[in-house]
Design a protein around this motif. Sequence first.
Motif, short mmCIF file in Angstrom:
data_model
loop_
_atom_site.label_atom_id
_atom_site.label_comp_id
_atom_site.label_asym_id
_atom_site.label_seq_id
_atom_site.Cartn_x
_atom_site.Cartn_y
_atom_site.Cartn_z
N LEU A 95 0.77 -1.12 0.37
CA LEU A 95 -0.26 -0.25 0.03
C LEU A 95 1.03 1.04 -0.20
O LEU A 95 0.71 2.04 -0.95
CB LEU A 95 -0.94 0.10 1.19
CG LEU A 95 -2.15 0.75 1.53
CD1 LEU A 95 -2.65 1.44 0.18
CD2 LEU A 95 -2.39 1.16 2.49
N LEU A 96 1.44 1.13 1.16
CA LEU A 96 2.12 2.61 1.53
C LEU A 96 3.38 2.51 2.25
O LEU A 96 3.97 1.57 2.97
CB LEU A 96 1.75 4.04 1.80
CG LEU A 96 0.60 3.76 2.79
CD1 LEU A 96 1.35 3.99 3.97
CD2 LEU A 96 -0.38 4.33 2.62
N ASP A 97 4.39 3.54 2.22
CA ASP A 97 5.39 3.40 2.98
C ASP A 97 5.75 4.66 4.17
O ASP A 97 4.81 5.65 3.56
CB ASP A 97 6.73 3.39 3.03
CG ASP A 97 7.32 4.54 1.86
OD1 ASP A 97 7.61 5.38 2.67
OD2 ASP A 97 7.06 4.15 0.81
N LEU A 98 6.09 4.27 5.60
CA LEU A 98 5.94 6.02 6.66
C LEU A 98 7.28 5.72 7.52
O LEU A 98 7.69 4.64 7.74
CB LEU A 98 4.61 5.64 7.35
CG LEU A 98 4.14 6.12 8.88
CD1 LEU A 98 4.35 7.81 8.35
CD2 LEU A 98 4.24 6.43 9.60
N ILE A 99 8.00 6.85 7.60
CA ILE A 99 8.80 6.98 8.11
C ILE A 99 8.90 7.52 9.17
O ILE A 99 8.41 8.89 8.44
CB ILE A 99 10.54 7.23 7.58
CG1 ILE A 99 10.76 6.52 6.28
CG2 ILE A 99 11.94 6.86 8.19
CD1 ILE A 99 10.98 5.64 6.13
N PHE A 100 8.48 7.58 10.62
CA PHE A 100 9.43 8.40 11.39
C PHE A 100 10.14 7.87 12.74
O PHE A 100 10.52 6.38 13.03
CB PHE A 100 7.87 8.09 12.33
CG PHE A 100 7.78 6.99 12.81
CD1 PHE A 100 6.93 6.70 14.03
CD2 PHE A 100 6.43 5.21 12.29
CE1 PHE A 100 7.22 5.61 14.75
CE2 PHE A 100 6.51 4.71 12.97
CZ PHE A 100 6.93 4.10 14.01
N ILE A 101 10.51 8.96 13.51
CA ILE A 101 11.39 8.85 14.79
C ILE A 101 10.98 8.95 16.00
O ILE A 101 9.95 9.34 16.29
CB ILE A 101 12.32 9.74 14.50
CG1 ILE A 101 12.77 10.33 13.25
CG2 ILE A 101 13.58 9.61 16.00
CD1 ILE A 101 13.82 11.70 13.11
N ARG A 102 10.77 7.53 16.51
CA ARG A 102 10.24 7.37 17.87
C ARG A 102 10.70 7.80 18.80
O ARG A 102 11.35 8.32 18.70
CB ARG A 102 10.52 5.80 18.49
CG ARG A 102 10.10 4.34 18.03
CD ARG A 102 9.97 2.57 17.78
NE ARG A 102 11.75 2.87 19.03
CZ ARG A 102 11.74 1.68 19.04
NH1 ARG A 102 11.30 0.07 18.55
NH2 ARG A 102 12.61 1.13 19.80
N PRO A 103 9.87 7.70 19.95
CA PRO A 103 10.79 8.75 21.08
C PRO A 103 12.35 8.91 21.86
O PRO A 103 12.95 9.07 22.28
CB PRO A 103 9.03 8.72 22.35
CG PRO A 103 8.43 8.02 21.76
CD PRO A 103 8.75 7.54 19.59
N ASP A 104 12.41 7.09 21.26
CA ASP A 104 13.80 6.89 22.00
C ASP A 104 15.08 7.38 20.74
O ASP A 104 16.06 6.95 21.48
CB ASP A 104 13.81 5.45 22.68
CG ASP A 104 13.09 4.31 21.26
OD1 ASP A 104 13.24 4.97 19.98
OD2 ASP A 104 13.12 3.08 21.55
N GLY A 105 14.56 7.80 20.27
CA GLY A 105 15.18 8.12 18.92
C GLY A 105 16.00 7.33 17.31
O GLY A 105 16.48 7.85 17.07
N VAL A 106 14.95 6.27 17.68
CA VAL A 106 14.94 5.36 16.43
C VAL A 106 14.42 5.60 15.42
O VAL A 106 13.20 5.51 15.49
CB VAL A 106 14.93 3.36 16.86
CG1 VAL A 106 15.14 2.99 15.93
CG2 VAL A 106 15.54 3.71 18.53
N PRO A 107 14.90 5.12 14.07
CA PRO A 107 14.59 6.10 13.25
C PRO A 107 13.33 4.42 12.57
O PRO A 107 13.69 3.56 12.51
CB PRO A 107 15.07 6.29 11.96
CG PRO A 107 16.71 5.69 12.62
CD PRO A 107 16.35 5.64 14.21
N VAL A 108 12.43 4.62 12.35
CA VAL A 108 11.18 3.55 11.49
C VAL A 108 10.66 3.49 10.05
O VAL A 108 10.19 4.03 10.16
CB VAL A 108 10.35 3.09 12.51
CG1 VAL A 108 8.79 1.73 12.47
CG2 VAL A 108 10.44 2.89 14.12
N ALA A 109 10.85 2.85 9.37
CA ALA A 109 9.86 2.29 8.25
C ALA A 109 9.27 1.84 8.10
O ALA A 109 9.36 0.19 8.74
CB ALA A 109 11.62 2.67 7.29
#
Length: 184
Positions: A95-109
Motif C-alpha cells: 500500500l505505502l510506506d511511512l518513516i517516523f522517529i520513535r520517542p527513543d530516537g530510533v528511526p522506523v520505516a
Amino acid sequence: MANLVPQKDLHRIVLTAIIYRPKQGGGFEYLVTKRSPTKKVYPNLWTVPGGGLEAEDYENKEKTTSEGWYFVLEDVLRREVRTEVNIEIGKPKYLLDLIFIRPDGVPVATLSYYVPFVGGEVKLVDEEEGGDTEFRWITFTEAFQIEMIPGIPEEIEAVDKILNGEEDRKINFKKGSLRYLNKK
C-alpha cells in the motif's frame, strides 16, 4: 535542521497488515486491535496487526540466492499476523510506506500492506505477554470514530477505495498533505 538520527545506517523495519474481508450486505470490514497500555509507542490506541523485522528472521536461514534472502518481509508479516491475532492471510499487496522517529530516537520505516483474511478465529496474544487488549472488525468509516494511531484510518480508507475499484484513490492525512495512489 537538527541531527534527528544519530546512527544514519540503522533503522527499525516494521510491517503492517490491513486485513480485510467481505462484509455481510456488501462492502468490506477491517481487523483492528487495541494496543496494550504498556507499549512504548502509541499505548492504548487502535491499530492494525504487524511487527518488526529481526536479524533472526533471515540470518540463520538458507539463502535463496548466493547473496541474500527473498520473501523475508512477507514471511515476517505472516508470522506477526499469526502471532498477534491467530489468523491466516492471503497474498500481501503493498500500500505505502511511512518513516517516523520513535520517542527513543530510533528511526522506523513502516511498510503497509493490505491482505485478504483467509481463515481462522481471531485470538489475541495474552496481554501480559505484551499483546493487544481488544479486537474489532470495522468499516472504514468506523476507523475515523475510534482512537487510532494517526494515519491508520486514512490507510484503511485508501484500501477500501482500492477494493471498491475507484480509479484515483486519495489519501488525505490530517496534517493536510494529499497524496494519490494511481490505479495500475
